[in-house]
Design a protein around this motif. Structure first.
Motif, PDB file in Angstrom:
ATOM      1  N   ASP A  73       4.517  -3.444  -0.498  1.00  0.00           N
ATOM      2  CA  ASP A  73       2.966  -3.776  -0.403  1.00  0.00           C
ATOM      3  C   ASP A  73       2.442  -3.057   0.958  1.00  0.00           C
ATOM      4  OD1 ASP A  73       3.977  -5.758   0.793  1.00  0.00           O
ATOM      5  OD2 ASP A  73       2.408  -7.178   0.343  1.00  0.00           O
ATOM      6  N   ARG A 104      -3.057   5.212  -0.341  1.00  0.00           N
ATOM      7  CA  ARG A 104      -4.511   4.628  -1.471  1.00  0.00           C
ATOM      8  C   ARG A 104      -3.770   4.584  -3.049  1.00  0.00           C
ATOM      9  NH1 ARG A 104      -7.935   8.030   0.210  1.00  0.00           N
ATOM     10  NH2 ARG A 104      -7.579   9.682  -1.241  1.00  0.00           N
ATOM     11  N   SER A 107      -1.759   1.851  -3.809  1.00  0.00           N
ATOM     12  CA  SER A 107      -2.581   0.301  -3.464  1.00  0.00           C
ATOM     13  C   SER A 107      -1.655  -0.369  -2.547  1.00  0.00           C
ATOM     14  CB  SER A 107      -2.720  -0.298  -4.527  1.00  0.00           C
ATOM     15  OG  SER A 107      -3.440   0.182  -5.536  1.00  0.00           O
ATOM     16  N   THR A 109      -0.966  -1.146   1.904  1.00  0.00           N
ATOM     17  CA  THR A 109      -1.218  -1.176   3.275  1.00  0.00           C
ATOM     18  C   THR A 109      -0.612  -0.209   4.065  1.00  0.00           C
ATOM     19  OG1 THR A 109      -2.161  -3.630   3.055  1.00  0.00           O
ATOM     20  CG2 THR A 109      -1.733  -2.588   5.279  1.00  0.00           C
ATOM     21  N   VAL A 154      -6.748   2.077   1.855  1.00  0.00           N
ATOM     22  CA  VAL A 154      -5.910   0.992   1.866  1.00  0.00           C
ATOM     23  C   VAL A 154      -6.650   0.156   2.848  1.00  0.00           C
ATOM     24  CG1 VAL A 154      -3.343   0.334   2.493  1.00  0.00           C
ATOM     25  CG2 VAL A 154      -4.069   2.631   1.829  1.00  0.00           C
TER      26      VAL A 154
END
Length: 157
Positions: A73, A104, A107, A109, A154
């Motif tokens: 993530d 992006r 999805s 960071t 993000v």
């Protein structure tokens, strides 16, 4: 010079280029901040996570390095260097825009760290990175979508 480029996986054969690039781009940044690194320090950093390293090329010529650590993530731009002769010509921005678009789409960071005296910080800010933390020597930045969504992207966590 245009901003077209390719990224290819780095190999052990790239280590001489990576070490030269690191010394050319990073040694002046460290010196400005009074940080002294040995040749071995630079070597170890060039070798660190070679599996995540991509060589930025144009017409088969190595021009830079992108080392992107991709966790589930959070993606971290661990190292990003553009040869001094290619700085200020849009290549760095083009590479980072691609990374932002990929982050992006995934999805995740997107984060990076930049030395406080490194002028690349201005580029990162123009592209949508914001300082969310800092250490004695560096700013910890996260790509943050602006309120209008213009940057797309993000969201920081």
């Amino acid at each position: 010079m245009g901003t077209a480029f390719t990224l290819r996986a780095a190999t052990g054969a790239d280590l001489p280029f990576l070490l030269d690039l690191r010394v050319a781009t990073m040694a002046p940044q460290f010196e400005r901040q009074g940080i002294v690194l040995t040749a071995q320090d630079h070597q170890l950093r060039a070798e660190f996570r070679l599996d995540a390293a991509r060589i930025v090329e144009r017409d088969g010529r190595a021009l830079g390095l992108l080392k992107l650590l991709q966790e589930s993530d959070v993606w971290t731009v661990e190292q990003f260097q553009v040869a001094p002769a290619c700085q200020g010509l849009g290549l760095g921005a083009a590479v980072l825009r691609r990374v932002i678009a990929e982050a992006r789409a995934a999805s995740v960071t997107l984060r990076l760290s930049v030395l406080k005296e490194n002028p690349a910080r201005r580029l990162y800010e123009r592209l949508g990175f914001r300082t969310l933390a800092e250490s004695a020597n560096s700013f910890k930045m996260t790509f943050v979508e602006n309120e209008s969504g213009e940057r797309g992207g993000v969201t920081g966590s």
